[in-house]
Design an enzyme around this catalytic site. Structure first.
Site, mmCIF file in Angstrom:
data_model
loop_
_atom_site.group_PDB
_atom_site.id
_atom_site.type_symbol
_atom_site.label_atom_id
_atom_site.label_comp_id
_atom_site.label_asym_id
_atom_site.label_seq_id
_atom_site.Cartn_x
_atom_site.Cartn_y
_atom_site.Cartn_z
ATOM 1 N N THR A 1 0.825 -1.145 -0.021
ATOM 2 C CA THR A 1 -0.012 0.051 -0.223
ATOM 3 C C THR A 1 0.833 1.446 -0.159
ATOM 4 O OG1 THR A 1 -1.835 -1.173 1.125
ATOM 5 C CG2 THR A 1 -1.931 1.155 1.294
ATOM 6 N N VAL A 2 1.828 1.344 0.905
ATOM 7 C CA VAL A 2 2.555 2.698 1.094
ATOM 8 C C VAL A 2 3.670 2.674 -0.071
ATOM 9 C CG1 VAL A 2 3.950 3.972 2.585
ATOM 10 C CG2 VAL A 2 2.384 2.690 3.801
ATOM 11 N N LYS B 1 6.444 1.636 12.552
ATOM 12 C CA LYS B 1 6.439 2.022 14.117
ATOM 13 C C LYS B 1 6.996 0.783 14.919
ATOM 14 C CE LYS B 1 2.660 1.027 12.505
ATOM 15 N NZ LYS B 1 1.457 1.277 11.711
ATOM 16 N N GLU C 1 9.198 9.818 9.578
ATOM 17 C CA GLU C 1 7.873 10.627 10.059
ATOM 18 C C GLU C 1 6.627 9.695 9.793
ATOM 19 O OE1 GLU C 1 7.732 14.331 10.414
ATOM 20 O OE2 GLU C 1 5.874 13.044 11.164
ATOM 21 N N VAL D 1 4.418 7.620 12.559
ATOM 22 C CA VAL D 1 3.418 8.173 13.673
ATOM 23 C C VAL D 1 2.574 8.941 12.775
ATOM 24 C CG1 VAL D 1 3.011 9.408 15.901
ATOM 25 C CG2 VAL D 1 5.249 8.053 15.636
ATOM 26 N N GLY E 1 -12.276 -1.997 4.712
ATOM 27 C CA GLY E 1 -10.598 -1.813 4.566
ATOM 28 C C GLY E 1 -9.893 -0.900 5.648
ATOM 29 N N ASP F 1 -0.541 -0.991 18.560
ATOM 30 C CA ASP F 1 -0.005 -0.095 17.566
ATOM 31 C C ASP F 1 0.133 1.221 17.946
ATOM 32 O OD1 ASP F 1 -0.226 0.779 14.349
ATOM 33 O OD2 ASP F 1 -1.490 2.220 15.324
ATOM 34 N N LYS G 1 3.490 3.780 18.712
ATOM 35 C CA LYS G 1 3.733 5.319 18.317
ATOM 36 C C LYS G 1 3.659 5.957 19.591
ATOM 37 C CE LYS G 1 0.637 4.447 14.267
ATOM 38 N NZ LYS G 1 -0.784 4.192 13.755
ATOM 39 N N GLY H 1 -3.297 5.311 4.750
ATOM 40 C CA GLY H 1 -3.506 5.385 3.524
ATOM 41 C C GLY H 1 -2.500 5.230 2.354
#
Ligand SMILES: NC(=O)c1ccc[n+]([C@@H]2O[C@H](COP(=O)([O-])OP(=O)(O)OC[C@H]3O[C@@H](n4cnc5c(N)ncnc54)[C@H](OP(=O)(O)O)[C@@H]3O)[C@@H](O)[C@H]2O)c1
Length: 431
Positions: free
Chosen positions: A13-14, A105, A129, A132, A187, A201, A205, A302
């Site tokens: 995704t990223v 993270k 960056e 988080v 999703g 999670d 962070k 996203g």
């Protein structure tokens, strides 16, 4: 300026977002940096799936050495996630003197301090960056723009999945299980949602946020963590009646002698800006001694929002923006004591299911008084077939006193169960 030659590990995704920005916006990035910003290689285990972006022939491979052993690649972008083998790839890249950018993270919360030391030794840097707040530039703000402040508080909605679930429960009145299924269908939540809904999670962070904000090294395991799986539609409704919204917060408070770090659901006054953060959005509320209060808000996840932060880090390398670099200031050596949750002061919301009989309320009030818990508000609702629901909001009390009161209340024969215990407000804010 030296050229930036990039190798991306992880085309999910990223990774797809990062590749899109690097390929589609290359001329803009180069104009802004005044140097070549070239994506040279992408490595993923899967080289056949269509990612919706066309990449030049030969750029995508499944062989990690094509990045780690390529002397021309000076910037490695790790986007595979998880602890291993991400840790191994990051260490190898830094040891080879390559700059590393990651959105991971977990690996930073666990190994950020060690990575920073390796980077320093080999004259390179590691930036994270996107780890988080996704696309929100909160780490850069803390390191750079807020560096004139002693940061007193950091309260974040840093997990989009739990914010989506709690916001939806509040809108629809549906319960947790039903809303989780909806989040999964859309999703917003993974098939195994444990990391998000149990708060793990958010805990990673907060470890990163607190390390930077409070200039120390926080072990994520020392952070008190409680998830949202016990939050019911009845709790949301009761919170609403008392004038609160329930939010999953990662909280850091910088006291003189210690720091308070906690991840758990909180009833936040509806007037507070954090209460208005809906859907899967993230927000980080920061209080500095000079700035006062501020809040950063935006998309915490996203494809493109997260890629925006990753490519922003690449741009910072090109700008040679030393203030954005991790180096010595991240995961500093300063030892800070982390307060035990038992020593924290906060108000509580309690929902008890009791026998609908005379004297129950008096017995509960007696136990509270004995344990120095004072009641701020109380409602008795839903008396039905011999059972009643009592909801109570207390004034601030030390957690250990509240726990001991609850243990006694649980032992009362007229109390069927303590259905909910939720902390109210931000707790002891005396610095
Ligand atoms: N998604 C977000 O919105 C978001 C936001 C902020 C931060 N992040 C963080 O960003 C990172 C990536 O997340 P993501 O959502 O992009 O994950 P993802 O969609 O699962 O992508 C990860 C990719 O890496 C590949 N991969 C796994 N192990 C590999 C290896 N050993 N060598 C090469 N490729 C490998 C995976 O391939 P397979 O699928 O074949 O295993 C997959 O294509 C995570 O640390 C995550 O926490 C994500």
């Amino acid at each position: 300026m030296a050229d930036i030659v990039v190798g991306v590990i992880g085309f999910g995704t990223v990774g797809t977002g990062v590749v899109k920005i690097l390929l589609n916006n290359r001329s803009m990035l180069e104009q802004r940096t005044g140097c070549r910003v070239e994506l040279k290689r992408i490595v993923d285990l899967d080289t056949t799936t269509d990612r919706g972006v066309s990449v030049p022939n030969g750029m995508l491979t499944d062989t990690i050495s094509t990045i780690l052993d390529d002397n021309e690649i000076n910037t490695v972008v790790e986007l595979i996630g998880g602890e291993n083998p991400a840790k191994k790839f990051i260490e190898a890249a830094l040891t080879a003197g390559k700059n590393v950018i990651t959105s991971n993270k977990e690996v930073i919360a666990k190994h950020g301090k060690a990575f920073t030391a390796i980077a320093k030794k080999h004259g390179c840097t590691i930036l994270y960056e996107a780890a988080v707040g996704g696309g929100i530039p909160v780490l850069h703000a803390i390191r750079n723009s807020l560096s004139a402040n002693k940061i007193e508080k950091v309260f974040g909605i840093v997990n989009g999945t739990t914010n989506f679930i709690l916001s939806k429960m509040s809108e629809t009145g549906a319960d947790f299980g039903e809303t989780l299924k909806e989040a999964q269908a859309l999703g917003y939540a993974e098939a195994n949602p444990e990391n998000d809904v149990e708060g793990y999670d958010a805990r990673y962070k907060l470890a990163i946020l607190a390390s930077l904000a409070f200039r120390c090294t926080v072990n994520y395991k020392d952070i008190y963590c409680e998830g949202i799986t016990n939050i019911s539609s009845e709790d949301i409704e009761a919170a609403n009646q008392f004038g609160y919204a329930i939010k999953m917060l990662a909280m850091g408070i910088n006291h003189k002698d210690a720091i308070q770090l906690r991840v758990h659901p909180v009833m936040v006054e509806k007037e507070h800006p954090l209460a208005t953060v809906g859907d899967a959005f993230n927000a980080i509320y920061i209080q500095g001694d000079s700035l006062g209060e501020s809040m950063l808000y935006g998309r915490g996840a996203g494809e493109l929002p997260t890629a925006s932060a990753v490519v922003g880090d690449i741009m910072n390398l090109a700008f040679r923006n030393d203030s954005a670099f991790s180096r010595d200031t991240d995961f500093a050596l300063n030892e800070r004591k982390i307060m035990s949750i038992n020593d924290c002061f906060t108000s509580f919301f309690i929902r008890c299911i009791v026998d609908d009989a005379p004297g129950v309320l008096a017995k509960i009030a007696n136990i509270f008084a004995k344990n120095e818990v004072s009641i701020q508000g109380l409602q008795q609702i839903d008396a039905d077939a011999g059972t009643a629901t009592i909801t109570i909001i207390t004034h601030q009390v030390k957690e250990e006193k509240m726990r001991s009161a609850l243990k006694e209340i649980e032992g009362l024969s007229s109390v069927q169960k303590i259905a909910s215990v939720i902390r109210v407000g931000f707790g002891d804010e005396t610095l």
